[in-house]
Design a protein around this motif. Structure first.
Motif, PDB file in Angstrom:
ATOM      1  N   THR A 187       0.812  -1.076   0.048  1.00  0.00           N
ATOM      2  CA  THR A 187       0.183  -0.074   0.030  1.00  0.00           C
ATOM      3  C   THR A 187       0.841   1.095  -0.014  1.00  0.00           C
ATOM      4  O   THR A 187       0.420   2.095  -0.781  1.00  0.00           O
ATOM      5  N   GLN A 200       0.551   3.714  -3.372  1.00  0.00           N
ATOM      6  CA  GLN A 200      -0.058   5.053  -3.465  1.00  0.00           C
ATOM      7  C   GLN A 200       0.700   6.038  -3.922  1.00  0.00           C
ATOM      8  O   GLN A 200       1.760   6.315  -3.986  1.00  0.00           O
ATOM      9  N   LYS A 201      -0.303   7.205  -4.524  1.00  0.00           N
ATOM     10  CA  LYS A 201       0.597   8.530  -5.116  1.00  0.00           C
ATOM     11  C   LYS A 201       1.036   9.208  -4.072  1.00  0.00           C
ATOM     12  O   LYS A 201       0.611   9.284  -3.025  1.00  0.00           O
ATOM     13  N   GLU A 218       1.117  10.223  -0.494  1.00  0.00           N
ATOM     14  CA  GLU A 218       0.487   9.032   0.577  1.00  0.00           C
ATOM     15  C   GLU A 218       1.222   7.843   0.291  1.00  0.00           C
ATOM     16  O   GLU A 218       0.894   6.922   1.118  1.00  0.00           O
ATOM     17  N   GLY A 219       1.918   7.715  -0.727  1.00  0.00           N
ATOM     18  CA  GLY A 219       2.610   6.758  -0.815  1.00  0.00           C
ATOM     19  C   GLY A 219       3.998   6.883  -2.033  1.00  0.00           C
ATOM     20  O   GLY A 219       4.061   8.251  -2.254  1.00  0.00           O
ATOM     21  N   GLU A 224      -4.295   0.394  -8.842  1.00  0.00           N
ATOM     22  CA  GLU A 224      -3.405   1.291  -9.196  1.00  0.00           C
ATOM     23  C   GLU A 224      -2.999   0.975 -10.537  1.00  0.00           C
ATOM     24  O   GLU A 224      -2.379   1.956 -11.303  1.00  0.00           O
ATOM     25  N   TRP A 259     -12.893  -1.812  -1.491  1.00  0.00           N
ATOM     26  CA  TRP A 259     -12.924  -1.155  -0.371  1.00  0.00           C
ATOM     27  C   TRP A 259     -13.471  -1.303   0.938  1.00  0.00           C
ATOM     28  O   TRP A 259     -12.857  -1.542   2.060  1.00  0.00           O
ATOM     29  N   ASN A 306      -7.412   3.489   6.608  1.00  0.00           N
ATOM     30  CA  ASN A 306      -6.975   3.713   5.151  1.00  0.00           C
ATOM     31  C   ASN A 306      -8.203   3.659   4.178  1.00  0.00           C
ATOM     32  O   ASN A 306      -8.536   4.362   3.336  1.00  0.00           O
ATOM     33  N   HIS A 357     -10.626   5.953   2.025  1.00  0.00           N
ATOM     34  CA  HIS A 357     -11.038   5.824   0.675  1.00  0.00           C
ATOM     35  C   HIS A 357     -12.674   5.858   0.349  1.00  0.00           C
ATOM     36  O   HIS A 357     -13.131   6.346  -0.691  1.00  0.00           O
ATOM     37  N   PHE A 363      -7.669  11.676  -1.140  1.00  0.00           N
ATOM     38  CA  PHE A 363      -7.960  10.711  -2.312  1.00  0.00           C
ATOM     39  C   PHE A 363      -9.241  11.370  -3.118  1.00  0.00           C
ATOM     40  O   PHE A 363      -9.881  10.547  -3.849  1.00  0.00           O
ATOM     41  N   GLU A 412      -5.695  13.779  -5.758  1.00  0.00           N
ATOM     42  CA  GLU A 412      -4.481  13.106  -5.417  1.00  0.00           C
ATOM     43  C   GLU A 412      -4.576  11.616  -5.752  1.00  0.00           C
ATOM     44  O   GLU A 412      -3.435  10.897  -5.912  1.00  0.00           O
ATOM     45  N   SER A 413      -5.732  10.984  -6.159  1.00  0.00           N
ATOM     46  CA  SER A 413      -5.938   9.679  -6.340  1.00  0.00           C
ATOM     47  C   SER A 413      -6.571   9.637  -7.883  1.00  0.00           C
ATOM     48  O   SER A 413      -7.258  10.573  -8.025  1.00  0.00           O
TER      49      SER A 413
END
Ligand SMILES: Nc1ncnc2c1ncn2[C@@H]1O[C@H](COP(=O)(O)OP(=O)(O)OP(=O)(O)O)[C@@H](O)[C@H]1O
Ligand SMILES: [Mg+2]
Lengths: 311, 315, 258
Positions: B117, B121-122, B125-126, B161, B206, B221, B225, B295, B307-308
């Motif tokens: 994870t 994530q972008k 966040e990651g 992703e 999710w 998390n 989402h 997100f 962001e996502s």
């Protein structure tokens, strides 16, 4: 000034692993030893002799009471410049030679280097090890270690010397030598406090003795007085077993060895005994008054109930 | 005896002095230690790279690889946490740290789950490296073929992703074969195959995560989402309502109250955190606090990038 | 006072150097350095790094072993064998004894380290034929290793003052291991919040921290060591050792000899 004074000095150990149970090693002890005296500290095994010495050396802490050594508090490190101590069954750093060991101790006692060199040789000679200075202590016999122990106790020329069973582990010659050594320390005006359960040593050396039993002071006496005391008994030796029944009838203890018989009896029965031997045609060999020995005193005190000691 | 009292004081003085020296020294040592830490916090992690390969490290750990893996896992989490707090856009060390961790203890499932994870994530966040994330999970599956959670993780990454429903379907399908697998995997496999609506699928994924995980952070998390998905559904709907009002009345609504009295809404619409949405004069709808809703793609200030890319249109 | 402390230190040193075990350990350490030389030759391009890593690790591990094995006996052995009686019956204060023991063992370790370092540099010279400027940082790494010894000695002495040699050894080794992970321990502790985190945090700060004192791998890569780190590490090691030694003295001050 007294060399040693104790005021109700006592020690209770907590013994046992999980459930600690108190074990009284020394009941409150009040004792005074004047300067210049050789003092014998007598008592059977486990009486508390070593405990007393350890308390005085500050190796264990008392459960109560206090003490003065040479007029100062016994915990004062300055006092220790003037005391020497031989522990029982001494053990030393066995990787050192005798000279190195003595040098180390002399250094700890604050002796200057030049003084140390001189005294080490002297002390080794004094305890009868003049040749052993450069031998590692691990190669020493038990008696030699005991001698090194005595040497370290006096290397710094202390005024007061504590010896815990100084004769143990020594051969008869060694014992004689240590006796002489203690005597010479006395002659130099030192105070010697030593524990022992060998009564003849105490008898020969001590000015006074104390008897300790089960952590309790049972008595203190001047050795000369003790020995001068007449016990009231006489020992009689004769040849001729025929008199035996008559003397036994008088109630005395008889020890026959072949025809020769030894008996101890009260003074007032002496005449009756002599008559009896004559009648049986026995041959009288000797009659001696029995003097009190330290042993009598010792055994008497062990069986006694506690006494309050005046001085 | 006065000397005794003096000496008692002397002994007490020694005790007090020693205790004071001890305390002062210890306290100063701790202060210095904090300074040292300050100097080294970066350096410690760089140091990890001096270990040329996890295999050598494993040999060097003398059999305590489990413990060492835990240490490395903590380092990975710390590293991620520190970078994340600093809104870093790069996480170079994350992948090597995770590799070392999982090499030391290949059965540390949490390292695969979390780790992938974090990696996927972008930023911020990651690490934005779904490829590495997929590789990590694949390694995890190799070492633990019977843990359905890892297949789920894989399918999830593939769909969310890497936007590859076919690969995701395969992963879910493989996972559903594992004894004791959650039955939802089969449903997910089917959903992937049907190419269901994106938001609905995402919500399903999710929700599964939310319901099946026992880890608080994973669950949180997932919750974030799910909230974002609701915002992404809410905002277009509300904008549609505002547009309807404008069509009817020839002017934009002045606020939610007008829309409510016009019968278009039943109450003031709130976001998943319970804060009212903002209705702007141009008819757009924004969330009150975009930072608290990561997100999201909708309801953002103009110019602020989503962001996502969860609901981004695919070519 | 100084005379007595130095006499005790010197005697401690003398005891150590007359023990054959010490020479065996030094011999093994040097053997390991030599082995590092061989090991380096079979890999390509990293001979120097391998030699430095292995060599300095050997110096530090053997030093730690010596520090712990001698340290745990410093007080308890003298107590068991009753050699202390004749020492403490002299005008020696108990804290002086502890301090003398501490300096004696640290001195022993410094001398050992010098010998092992000479062996190590000889091996390095054999490998690379000439030294470079950055090799001075190897000296810093060795200095840090000595600082570790100072801490370990104090800790072993502390355990020795109240526990049996075997337990002391276990405690001291455990603490050393924990100490090398102290940084991670603090990271773990930081994850917990509130009162649940205080105890681990306190523990993590109270155990000796060795991580900052280990710069072997970075100097192996020719990296420099910041001056401030040298200063801080020195301060930390000395303060920590002082604290542990005072604790040892404090405990010993109140102990009944058996
Ligand atoms: N450390 C200790 N813990 C518990 N009890 C102890 C301890 N040391 C001594 N004792 C007890 O105290 C008592 C006195 O012991 P101490 O050693 O003083 O006797 P001692 O008179 O010197 O005997 P010995 O002639 O055998 O040397 C004994 O009963 C002993 O068991
Ligand atoms: Mg005794």
């Amino acid at each position: 000034m007294a060399a040693i004074e104790t005021f109700a000095l006592g020690k209770t150990y907590l013994a046992g692993f999980l459930r600690k149970r108190p074990k009284i090693a020394l009941k409150p002890l009040t004792l005074t030893v004047p300067e210049g005296e050789v003092f014998g500290y007598l008592g059977p095994n486990g009486a508390g002799k070593t405990t007393t010495l350890k308390l005085l050396m500050g190796l264990v802490f008392p459960s109560g009471g206090s003490a003065k050594i040479l007029g100062r508090d016994w915990r004062d490190p300055a006092v220790r410049v003037n005391i020497g101590f031989l522990p029982e069954q001494p053990y030393f750093y066995d990787y050192l030679t005798a000279s190195e060991l003595l040098d180390y101790y002399a250094q700890l006692s604050g002796l200057a280097a030049s003084q140390r060199r001189r005294r080490i040789g002297e002390m080794l000679a004094r305890v009868g090890l003049p040749e052993a200075g450069h031998t590692q202590l691990r190669k020493f016999s038990k008696g030699m270690l005991q001698r090194v122990g005595i040497a370290q106790a006096i290397i710094h020329d202390p005024k007061l010397i504590f010896l815990d069973e100084p004769m143990s582990g020594l051969d008869p010659i060694g014992r004689r030598e240590v006796r002489d050594l203690i005597q010479s320390l006395k002659d130099e005006g030192k105070t010697v406090f030593f524990s022992t359960h060998i009564l003849s040593d105490a008898e020969a050396l001590c000015d006074r003795v104390a008897v300790l039993h089960k952590g309790e002071l049972r008595g203190i006496g001047v050795v000369q007085d003790l020995l001068a005391r007449f016990s009231g008994n006489v020992e009689i030796i004769w040849d001729g077993a025929a008199a035996l029944p008559a003397l036994q009838a008088l109630g005395c203890e008889c020890h026959p060895t072949g025809e020769t018989i030894r008996a101890v009896l009260a003074q007032d029965q002496l005449d009756a005994a002599i008559d009896a031997i004559r009648r049986a045609h026995g041959r009288l060999m000797s009659i001696t008054p029995v003097r009190a020995s330290l042993e009598d005193y010792f055994l008497e005190k062990l069986n006694d109930t506690p006494v309050e000691v005046a001085r | 005896m006065p000397t005794t009292i003096d000496l008692m004081n002397h002994r007490t003085a020694i005790t007090v002095t020693l205790a004071t020296v001890m305390t002062v020294c210890l306290a100063s040592a701790v202060v210095l230690l904090r300074r040292i830490d300050g100097m080294r916090s970066g350096a410690t992690l760089e140091e990890v790279l001096y270990i040329p390969s996890p295999k050598i490290l494993k040999r060097m750990s003398l059999g305590y690889n489990g413990l060492l893996a835990d240490v490395y896992w903590t380092r990975a989490v710390q590293y991620f946490g520190a970078k994340h707090r600093a809104h870093a856009m790069q996480y170079q060390l994350l992948a090597p740290l995770l590799e070392v961790t999982t090499e030391l203890d290949p059965h540390l499932i949490v390292a695969y789950q979390f780790g992938s994870t974090f990696l996927a994530q972008k930023p911020p966040e990651g690490a934005g490296r779904p490829d590495k994330a997929v590789a990590l999970v694949e390694r995890g599956i190799q070492a633990n073929p019977n843990r359905w959670q890892l297949y789920y993780e894989l399918g999830f990454l593939e769909y969310m992703e890497r936007h590859d429903p076919a690969a995701a379907a395969r992963a879910f399908e493989r996972g559903s074969q594992v004894p004791g697998a959650h039955q939802f995997l089969r449903v997910l496999a089917a959903a992937m195959a049907q190419q269901a609506g994106q938001i609905a699928t995402a919500r399903m994924l999710w929700t599964t995560t939310y319901e099946t995980t026992e880890d608080k952070m994973i669950r949180f998390n997932a919750l974030k989402h799910l909230r974002a998905l609701r915002v992404d559904e809410d905002v277009p709907r509300l904008e549609e309502v505002a547009a309807e009002f404008k069509r009817r009345n020839g002017r934009p609504a002045s606020g939610w109250a007008e829309l409510i009295s016009a019968g278009l809404l039943r109450g003031i619409p709130v976001d998943p955190l319970g804060r009212p949405y903002k209705l702007l004069p141009d008819g757009r709808v924004e969330v009150a606090d975009p930072d608290s809703l990561p997100f999201i793609n909708q309801g953002l200030l103009p110019g602020k990038k989503p962001e996502s890319l969860v609901v981004e249109k695919k070519s | 006072m100084i005379n007595r402390i130095s006499a005790i230190s010197f005697n401690t040193f003398r005891e150590a150097v007359r023990d054959r075990v010490l020479y065996n350990l030094i011999f093994f350490a040097l053997l390991l350095v030599a082995a590092a030389l061989l090991f380096g030759q079979i890999s390509i391009g990293i001979e120097r790094i391998v030699l430095i890593n292995l060599g300095l690790t050997a110096v530090s591990i053997f030093g730690i072993v010596i520090a712990i094995f001698i340290g745990i006996g410093l007080v308890s052995k003298e107590m068991d064998k009753r050699t202390l009686y004749t020492v403490l019956a002299r005008p020696v204060r108990r804290w002086e004894f502890i301090l003398g023991k501490f300096f004696g063992l640290v001195g022993t370790l410094v001398v050992n380290t010098i010998f092992m370092a000479i062996g190590f540099f000889a091996a390095l010279l054999y490998l690379v034929h000439h030294f470079q400027r950055s090799d001075t940082y190897l000296l810093v790494a060795i200095y840090f290793i000595v600082l570790q010894f100072v801490i370990v000695t104090a800790v072993a002495l502390l355990f020795s003052s109240f526990s049996s040699p075997l337990l002391s050894a276990v405690f001291a080794f455990a603490l050393y291991i924990i100490g090398t992970f102290a940084e991670d321990l603090r990271a773990f502790a930081a994850l917990a919040h509130g009162p649940a985190g205080w105890i681990p945090t306190a523990a993590a700060y109270l155990v000796p921290n060795f991580s900052a004192l280990n710069v072997i791998s970075s100097v192996a890569h020719g990296e420099s060591v910041a001056r401030t780190l040298i200063a801080y590490n020195t301060g930390y090691a000395l303060l920590y050792a002082a604290a542990a030694t005072s604790a040892a003295a404090l405990i010993f001050e109140h102990r009944n000899l058996k």
